[in-house]
Design a protein around this motif. Structure first.
Motif, PDB file in Angstrom:
ATOM      1  N   HIS A  24       0.854  -1.142   0.089  1.00 56.41           N
ATOM      2  CA  HIS A  24       0.009   0.075   0.175  1.00 56.41           C
ATOM      3  C   HIS A  24       0.955   1.251  -0.115  1.00 56.41           C
ATOM      4  CE1 HIS A  24      -1.914   3.303   2.156  1.00 56.41           C
ATOM      5  NE2 HIS A  24      -2.913   3.137   1.394  1.00 56.41           N
ATOM      6  N   ASP A  25       1.796   1.372   0.883  1.00 59.92           N
ATOM      7  CA  ASP A  25       2.643   2.762   1.152  1.00 59.92           C
ATOM      8  C   ASP A  25       3.599   2.835  -0.111  1.00 59.92           C
ATOM      9  OD1 ASP A  25       1.292   2.852   3.424  1.00 59.92           O
ATOM     10  OD2 ASP A  25       3.062   2.534   4.849  1.00 59.92           O
ATOM     11  N   ARG A  26       3.776   1.668  -0.754  1.00 57.58           N
ATOM     12  CA  ARG A  26       4.516   1.720  -2.068  1.00 57.58           C
ATOM     13  C   ARG A  26       3.888   2.350  -3.117  1.00 57.58           C
ATOM     14  NH1 ARG A  26       6.543  -2.937  -1.827  1.00 57.58           N
ATOM     15  NH2 ARG A  26       4.940  -3.850  -3.430  1.00 57.58           N
ATOM     16  N   ALA A  27       2.486   1.993  -3.270  1.00 60.13           N
ATOM     17  CA  ALA A  27       1.852   2.273  -3.996  1.00 60.13           C
ATOM     18  C   ALA A  27       1.283   3.954  -4.079  1.00 60.13           C
ATOM     19  CB  ALA A  27       0.510   1.724  -4.222  1.00 60.13           C
ATOM     20  N   MET A  28       1.165   4.360  -2.867  1.00 63.76           N
ATOM     21  CA  MET A  28       0.789   5.798  -2.400  1.00 63.76           C
ATOM     22  C   MET A  28       1.807   6.810  -2.727  1.00 63.76           C
ATOM     23  SD  MET A  28      -2.384   5.399  -1.496  1.00 63.76           S
ATOM     24  CE  MET A  28      -2.419   3.940  -2.494  1.00 63.76           C
ATOM     25  N   THR A  29       3.234   6.158  -3.084  1.00 61.63           N
ATOM     26  CA  THR A  29       4.107   7.164  -3.678  1.00 61.63           C
ATOM     27  C   THR A  29       3.914   7.443  -4.702  1.00 61.63           C
ATOM     28  OG1 THR A  29       5.961   5.974  -1.968  1.00 61.63           O
ATOM     29  CG2 THR A  29       6.830   7.086  -4.014  1.00 61.63           C
ATOM     30  N   THR A  30       3.474   6.490  -5.540  1.00 60.27           N
ATOM     31  CA  THR A  30       3.134   6.937  -7.290  1.00 60.27           C
ATOM     32  C   THR A  30       1.831   7.500  -7.258  1.00 60.27           C
ATOM     33  OG1 THR A  30       4.502   5.152  -7.898  1.00 60.27           O
ATOM     34  CG2 THR A  30       2.639   5.956  -9.247  1.00 60.27           C
ATOM     35  N   VAL A  31       0.571   6.680  -6.766  1.00 64.32           N
ATOM     36  CA  VAL A  31      -0.524   7.268  -6.980  1.00 64.32           C
ATOM     37  C   VAL A  31      -1.116   8.590  -6.111  1.00 64.32           C
ATOM     38  CG1 VAL A  31      -1.177   5.110  -7.682  1.00 64.32           C
ATOM     39  CG2 VAL A  31      -1.763   5.988  -5.411  1.00 64.32           C
ATOM     40  N   GLN A  32      -0.548   8.944  -5.099  1.00 55.83           N
ATOM     41  CA  GLN A  32      -0.690  10.202  -4.443  1.00 55.83           C
ATOM     42  C   GLN A  32       0.600  11.135  -4.406  1.00 55.83           C
ATOM     43  OE1 GLN A  32      -2.201   9.122  -0.487  1.00 55.83           O
ATOM     44  NE2 GLN A  32      -4.215   9.518  -1.566  1.00 55.83           N
ATOM     45  N   ALA A  33       1.716  10.837  -3.920  1.00 50.12           N
ATOM     46  CA  ALA A  33       2.669  11.797  -3.633  1.00 50.12           C
ATOM     47  C   ALA A  33       3.206  12.250  -5.023  1.00 50.12           C
ATOM     48  CB  ALA A  33       3.663  11.224  -2.779  1.00 50.12           C
ATOM     49  N   ARG A  34       3.552  11.354  -5.880  1.00 48.72           N
ATOM     50  CA  ARG A  34       4.112  11.791  -7.029  1.00 48.72           C
ATOM     51  C   ARG A  34       3.073  12.372  -8.173  1.00 48.72           C
ATOM     52  NH1 ARG A  34       8.222   6.716  -8.168  1.00 48.72           N
ATOM     53  NH2 ARG A  34       9.795   7.144  -6.496  1.00 48.72           N
ATOM     54  N   ALA A  35       1.830  11.740  -8.000  1.00 45.35           N
ATOM     55  CA  ALA A  35       0.760  12.311  -8.910  1.00 45.35           C
ATOM     56  C   ALA A  35       0.345  13.724  -8.361  1.00 45.35           C
ATOM     57  CB  ALA A  35      -0.395  11.223  -8.905  1.00 45.35           C
ATOM     58  N   HIS A  36       0.189  13.962  -7.328  1.00 45.81           N
ATOM     59  CA  HIS A  36       0.038  15.289  -6.789  1.00 45.81           C
ATOM     60  C   HIS A  36       0.918  16.324  -7.016  1.00 45.81           C
ATOM     61  CE1 HIS A  36      -2.779  13.254  -3.563  1.00 45.81           C
ATOM     62  NE2 HIS A  36      -3.162  12.890  -4.504  1.00 45.81           N
ATOM     63  N   ALA A  37       2.222  15.955  -6.986  1.00 47.36           N
ATOM     64  CA  ALA A  37       3.243  16.790  -7.216  1.00 47.36           C
ATOM     65  C   ALA A  37       3.347  17.054  -8.753  1.00 47.36           C
ATOM     66  CB  ALA A  37       4.749  16.150  -6.808  1.00 47.36           C
ATOM     67  N   ALA A  38       3.239  16.165  -9.624  1.00 51.87           N
ATOM     68  CA  ALA A  38       3.213  16.415 -10.904  1.00 51.87           C
ATOM     69  C   ALA A  38       2.058  17.442 -11.370  1.00 51.87           C
ATOM     70  CB  ALA A  38       3.091  15.158 -11.717  1.00 51.87           C
ATOM     71  N   VAL A  39       0.795  17.172 -10.879  1.00 58.69           N
ATOM     72  CA  VAL A  39      -0.399  18.103 -11.111  1.00 58.69           C
ATOM     73  C   VAL A  39      -0.184  19.461 -10.570  1.00 58.69           C
ATOM     74  CG1 VAL A  39      -2.800  18.491 -10.469  1.00 58.69           C
ATOM     75  CG2 VAL A  39      -1.969  16.095 -11.376  1.00 58.69           C
ATOM     76  N   LEU A  40       0.326  19.654  -9.379  1.00 56.89           N
ATOM     77  CA  LEU A  40       0.416  20.937  -8.655  1.00 56.89           C
ATOM     78  C   LEU A  40       1.601  21.443  -9.395  1.00 56.89           C
ATOM     79  CD1 LEU A  40       0.143  20.216  -5.160  1.00 56.89           C
ATOM     80  CD2 LEU A  40      -1.325  21.502  -6.405  1.00 56.89           C
ATOM     81  N   ALA A  41       2.697  20.761 -10.007  1.00 54.67           N
ATOM     82  CA  ALA A  41       3.906  21.274 -10.794  1.00 54.67           C
ATOM     83  C   ALA A  41       3.237  21.973 -12.042  1.00 54.67           C
ATOM     84  CB  ALA A  41       4.803  20.306 -11.162  1.00 54.67           C
ATOM     85  N   PHE A  42       2.293  21.258 -12.632  1.00 53.60           N
ATOM     86  CA  PHE A  42       1.962  21.832 -13.949  1.00 53.60           C
ATOM     87  C   PHE A  42       0.908  23.058 -13.674  1.00 53.60           C
ATOM     88  CE2 PHE A  42      -1.899  22.037 -16.928  1.00 53.60           C
ATOM     89  CZ  PHE A  42      -1.193  22.064 -17.943  1.00 53.60           C
ATOM     90  N   GLY A  43       0.106  23.040 -12.337  1.00 48.16           N
ATOM     91  CA  GLY A  43      -0.588  24.296 -12.162  1.00 48.16           C
ATOM     92  C   GLY A  43       0.420  25.490 -11.932  1.00 48.16           C
ATOM     93  N   LEU A  44       1.429  25.222 -11.192  1.00 48.47           N
ATOM     94  CA  LEU A  44       2.407  26.392 -10.945  1.00 48.47           C
ATOM     95  C   LEU A  44       3.057  26.729 -12.325  1.00 48.47           C
ATOM     96  CD1 LEU A  44       4.225  24.827  -7.669  1.00 48.47           C
ATOM     97  CD2 LEU A  44       2.624  26.906  -8.037  1.00 48.47           C
ATOM     98  N   ALA A  45       3.302  25.890 -13.076  1.00 48.72           N
ATOM     99  CA  ALA A  45       4.224  26.156 -14.556  1.00 48.72           C
ATOM    100  C   ALA A  45       3.102  26.867 -15.650  1.00 48.72           C
ATOM    101  CB  ALA A  45       4.796  25.244 -14.755  1.00 48.72           C
ATOM    102  N   ALA A  46       1.901  26.533 -15.722  1.00 51.21           N
ATOM    103  CA  ALA A  46       0.911  26.870 -16.569  1.00 51.21           C
ATOM    104  C   ALA A  46       0.623  28.329 -16.441  1.00 51.21           C
ATOM    105  CB  ALA A  46      -0.343  26.035 -16.656  1.00 51.21           C
TER     106      ALA A  46
END
Length: 279
Positions: free
Chosen positions: A163-185
């Motif tokens: 579970h915790d390994r999956a959360m690294t991708t589906v939550q932490a990395r996914a959220h970081a990528a989406v927020l980064a796009f929001g900051l850069a767009a």
């Protein structure tokens, strides 16, 4: 069966109303007494028209058959240690991190049933997938699980490590990528949006419409943002170098979200195959 929900926020309220059909009493506890009172009043009003609705009240400090901890990830260990021993049959949590939570549940209530549930959706988006680690099963945990399933949720078994390994991708990395796009767009007329940028914009709106404290807890609990930043830097460094960019493209396609794609399949539904990609 008496259910005590410790944490009267969004997730605690959701859990209480989800499990209400299999209990006869629900009480709320929260570090802010007003939040517990509001949660109790809200649930009572919500269940007013149902037959055999459970009694609803604010916590009186006594024991409960089932104790559910619904607090931020960083507070789980301390709250479970404080309230877990009050459980007479089962103790569960819905925090979203499992390695620490399951250990805390075991320490606080070694003789009780124990389970860590993680609904992978916001309550307003129910039904959805719900991960669970059953550390010690029994009828009370089974009743909770069945109640969540009856609402249309897919409750599936996992392990704390998986579970915790999956959360690294589906939550932490996914959220970081989406927020980064929001900051850069930058803002552009709607007509310019592509099959890639439009959904990304929607994800930014969805994410930033939530509670920043919740997302901050996720970033603190699971690694991810640094990897996203490094990947973005690699792409930026590949600008002007077709071979380096092609390597990025290939590695992304072979990653977790591209591994099942057959060779030759279009990487993006907007790719027209011409000199100007539709993405």
């Amino acid at each position: 069966m008496h259910l005590l929900v410790v944490g009267a926020g969004t997730m605690g309220r959701w859990f209480a109303r989800s499990v209400a059909p299999v209990v006869d009493r629900v009480t709320f506890a929260d570090e802010e007494a007003a939040a517990a009172r509001a949660a109790a009043a809200g649930l009572e009003a919500r269940l007013a028209d149902r037959e055999d609705s459970p009694a609803v009240a604010v916590d009186d400090g006594g024991p409960a058959d089932v104790v559910c901890v619904a607090v931020p990830i960083s507070a789980v260990a301390a709250v479970v240690a404080e309230h877990g021993p009050r459980a007479e049959r089962a103790v569960v949590d819905v925090s979203g991190e499992m390695e620490t939570a399951v250990g805390a549940l075991r320490d606080a209530a070694p003789d009780c049933e124990r389970a860590s549930f993680h609904p992978l959706f916001a309550p307003d988006n129910e039904p959805g997938n719900c991960a669970v680690v059953v550390d010690r099963g029994g009828p009370a945990v089974r009743a909770v699980r069945d109640a969540l399933s009856e609402r249309g949720n897919h409750v599936f078994d996992t392990t704390p490590a998986e579970h915790d390994r999956a959360m690294t991708t589906v939550q932490a990395r996914a959220h970081a990528a989406v927020l980064a796009f929001g900051l850069a767009a930058e803002s552009v007329p709607e007509e310019f949006h592509t099959p890639v940028s439009a959904p990304l914009g929607g994800l930014v709106a969805n994410l930033t419409g939530g509670n920043p404290a919740v997302y901050a807890e996720i970033q603190a609990a699971f690694e991810g943002a640094d990897e996203v930043a490094a990947a973005a830097r690699r792409i930026a460094d590949a600008a002007g170098d077709p071979e380096a960019f092609a390597a990025c493209y290939a590695d992304a396609g072979a990653g977790g979200f591209g591994a099942d794609r057959e060779p030759g399949d279009a990487a993006d539904p907007g790719d027209t195959g011409s000199g100007g990609p539709g993405a």
